[in-house]
Design a protein around this motif. Structure first.
Motif, PDB file in Angstrom:
ATOM      1  N   ARG A  21      -1.472 -10.677  -6.540  1.00 24.38           N
ATOM      2  CA  ARG A  21      -1.381 -12.127  -6.327  1.00 24.38           C
ATOM      3  C   ARG A  21       0.024 -12.522  -5.887  1.00 24.38           C
ATOM      4  NH1 ARG A  21      -4.642 -13.853 -11.683  1.00 24.38           N
ATOM      5  NH2 ARG A  21      -6.727 -13.600 -10.831  1.00 24.38           N
ATOM      6  N   ASP A  22       1.014 -11.954  -6.547  1.00 25.50           N
ATOM      7  CA  ASP A  22       2.403 -12.271  -6.190  1.00 25.50           C
ATOM      8  C   ASP A  22       2.705 -11.846  -4.764  1.00 25.50           C
ATOM      9  OD1 ASP A  22       2.760 -13.294  -8.717  1.00 25.50           O
ATOM     10  OD2 ASP A  22       3.768 -11.500  -9.513  1.00 25.50           O
ATOM     11  N   GLN A  23       2.230 -10.663  -4.380  1.00 21.56           N
ATOM     12  CA  GLN A  23       2.458 -10.181  -3.013  1.00 21.56           C
ATOM     13  C   GLN A  23       1.762 -11.085  -2.007  1.00 21.56           C
ATOM     14  OE1 GLN A  23       4.509  -7.747  -2.023  1.00 21.56           O
ATOM     15  NE2 GLN A  23       4.067  -8.443   0.035  1.00 21.56           N
ATOM     16  N   VAL A  27       3.827 -14.175  -1.415  1.00 24.50           N
ATOM     17  CA  VAL A  27       4.981 -13.891  -0.557  1.00 24.50           C
ATOM     18  C   VAL A  27       4.522 -13.744   0.887  1.00 24.50           C
ATOM     19  CG1 VAL A  27       6.736 -12.169  -0.002  1.00 24.50           C
ATOM     20  CG2 VAL A  27       6.373 -12.855  -2.376  1.00 24.50           C
ATOM     21  N   ASP A  28       3.408 -13.019   1.107  1.00 25.93           N
ATOM     22  CA  ASP A  28       2.888 -12.822   2.458  1.00 25.93           C
ATOM     23  C   ASP A  28       2.471 -14.134   3.107  1.00 25.93           C
ATOM     24  OD1 ASP A  28       3.309 -10.137   2.171  1.00 25.93           O
ATOM     25  OD2 ASP A  28       1.206  -9.637   1.745  1.00 25.93           O
ATOM     26  N   GLU A  29       1.964 -15.052   2.311  1.00 25.48           N
ATOM     27  CA  GLU A  29       1.519 -16.331   2.854  1.00 25.48           C
ATOM     28  C   GLU A  29       2.650 -17.343   2.932  1.00 25.48           C
ATOM     29  OE1 GLU A  29      -1.714 -17.497   0.369  1.00 25.48           O
ATOM     30  OE2 GLU A  29      -3.085 -16.005   1.196  1.00 25.48           O
ATOM     31  N   GLY A  30       3.866 -16.933   2.521  1.00 23.76           N
ATOM     32  CA  GLY A  30       5.012 -17.821   2.617  1.00 23.76           C
ATOM     33  C   GLY A  30       5.030 -18.890   1.535  1.00 23.76           C
ATOM     34  N   MET A  31       4.411 -18.593   0.402  1.00 24.05           N
ATOM     35  CA  MET A  31       4.350 -19.581  -0.670  1.00 24.05           C
ATOM     36  C   MET A  31       5.565 -19.487  -1.582  1.00 24.05           C
ATOM     37  SD  MET A  31       0.341 -19.295  -1.604  1.00 24.05           S
ATOM     38  CE  MET A  31       0.041 -20.940  -2.248  1.00 24.05           C
ATOM     39  N   VAL A  66       8.697 -17.243  -3.767  1.00 27.76           N
ATOM     40  CA  VAL A  66       9.003 -16.039  -4.523  1.00 27.76           C
ATOM     41  C   VAL A  66       7.950 -15.850  -5.609  1.00 27.76           C
ATOM     42  CG1 VAL A  66      10.729 -14.936  -5.988  1.00 27.76           C
ATOM     43  CG2 VAL A  66      11.442 -16.353  -4.056  1.00 27.76           C
ATOM     44  N   PRO A  67       7.485 -14.634  -5.843  1.00 26.47           N
ATOM     45  CA  PRO A  67       6.487 -14.417  -6.884  1.00 26.47           C
ATOM     46  C   PRO A  67       7.038 -14.741  -8.271  1.00 26.47           C
ATOM     47  CG  PRO A  67       6.908 -12.399  -5.634  1.00 26.47           C
ATOM     48  CD  PRO A  67       7.824 -13.447  -5.132  1.00 26.47           C
ATOM     49  N   LEU A  68       6.154 -15.120  -9.172  1.00 26.05           N
ATOM     50  CA  LEU A  68       6.548 -15.411 -10.535  1.00 26.05           C
ATOM     51  C   LEU A  68       7.131 -14.146 -11.169  1.00 26.05           C
ATOM     52  CD1 LEU A  68       3.519 -17.507 -11.751  1.00 26.05           C
ATOM     53  CD2 LEU A  68       5.737 -18.332 -11.004  1.00 26.05           C
ATOM     54  N   GLY A  69       8.139 -14.342 -11.994  1.00 25.78           N
ATOM     55  CA  GLY A  69       8.738 -13.203 -12.654  1.00 25.78           C
ATOM     56  C   GLY A  69       9.882 -12.595 -11.845  1.00 25.78           C
ATOM     57  N   LEU A  70      10.057 -13.032 -10.620  1.00 32.21           N
ATOM     58  CA  LEU A  70      11.169 -12.543  -9.812  1.00 32.21           C
ATOM     59  C   LEU A  70      12.061 -13.734  -9.484  1.00 32.21           C
ATOM     60  CD1 LEU A  70       9.335 -10.229  -7.272  1.00 32.21           C
ATOM     61  CD2 LEU A  70      10.545  -9.540  -9.304  1.00 32.21           C
ATOM     62  N   GLU A  71      13.320 -13.572  -9.752  1.00 30.05           N
ATOM     63  CA  GLU A  71      14.232 -14.667  -9.454  1.00 30.05           C
ATOM     64  C   GLU A  71      15.052 -14.297  -8.225  1.00 30.05           C
ATOM     65  OE1 GLU A  71      16.547 -15.349 -12.915  1.00 30.05           O
ATOM     66  OE2 GLU A  71      14.810 -15.585 -14.206  1.00 30.05           O
ATOM     67  N   THR A 119      -1.608  -6.205 -14.851  1.00 29.85           N
ATOM     68  CA  THR A 119      -0.332  -6.144 -14.151  1.00 29.85           C
ATOM     69  C   THR A 119      -0.546  -5.925 -12.657  1.00 29.85           C
ATOM     70  OG1 THR A 119       0.662  -5.206 -16.137  1.00 29.85           O
ATOM     71  CG2 THR A 119       1.908  -4.988 -14.098  1.00 29.85           C
ATOM     72  N   GLN A 120      -1.491  -5.045 -12.311  1.00 29.75           N
ATOM     73  CA  GLN A 120      -1.796  -4.786 -10.901  1.00 29.75           C
ATOM     74  C   GLN A 120      -2.329  -6.034 -10.200  1.00 29.75           C
ATOM     75  OE1 GLN A 120      -0.170  -2.053  -9.821  1.00 29.75           O
ATOM     76  NE2 GLN A 120      -1.815  -1.873  -8.363  1.00 29.75           N
ATOM     77  N   ILE A 121      -3.242  -6.733 -10.874  1.00 28.98           N
ATOM     78  CA  ILE A 121      -3.821  -7.931 -10.259  1.00 28.98           C
ATOM     79  C   ILE A 121      -2.748  -8.987 -10.036  1.00 28.98           C
ATOM     80  CG2 ILE A 121      -5.416  -9.851 -10.660  1.00 28.98           C
ATOM     81  CD1 ILE A 121      -7.286  -7.796 -12.010  1.00 28.98           C
ATOM     82  N   GLU A 122      -1.888  -9.183 -11.006  1.00 34.99           N
ATOM     83  CA  GLU A 122      -0.800 -10.153 -10.852  1.00 34.99           C
ATOM     84  C   GLU A 122       0.153  -9.733  -9.740  1.00 34.99           C
ATOM     85  OE1 GLU A 122      -0.357 -13.205 -12.050  1.00 34.99           O
ATOM     86  OE2 GLU A 122      -2.340 -12.907 -12.899  1.00 34.99           O
TER      87      GLU A 122
END
Length: 102
Positions: A81-83, A86-90, A92-97, A75-78
């Motif tokens: 990755r999600d953060q 977001v930081d790189e402007g790619m 919204v992270p997966l799992g967040l709508e 969970t921490q690693i994901e």
């Protein structure tokens, strides 16, 4: 032959200071090159130190994740990755709508 020797003595006498000046000039050029090389080496060392510091920071984060018993590692690693996405402007992270405002 004597005339030739008489002509060579003043020429050799004039060449000695020219060689001395040329040698001193070559020494200054060598010193300047050494200074330039030292400066470049210092810059590269600073770059490597910055790079190593970033790697050490990343390792510390990973160590904290692994040794902290209250967190699930996957969970921490994901989350990291999600953060990063977001930081790189790619997006919204997966799992967040995206929430629509009402």
């Amino acid at each position: 032959m004597e005339g030739y020797l008489a002509l060579m003595i003043p020429i050799i006498a004039m060449m000695i200071p020219i060689v001395a000046i040329w040698t001193k000039h070559q020494q200054k050029l060598a010193e300047m090159q050494i200074g330039s090389t030292a400066e470049q080496t210092a810059e590269k060392a600073a770059q490597y130190a910055t790079h190593i510091q970033r790697l050490e920071d990343r390792v510390q984060v990973l160590e904290r994740i692994v040794t902290d018993r209250g967190y699930d590692i996957a969970t921490q690693i994901e989350a990291l990755r999600d953060q990063r996405r977001v930081d790189e402007g790619m997006g919204v992270p997966l799992g967040l709508e995206k929430k629509e405002r009402v």
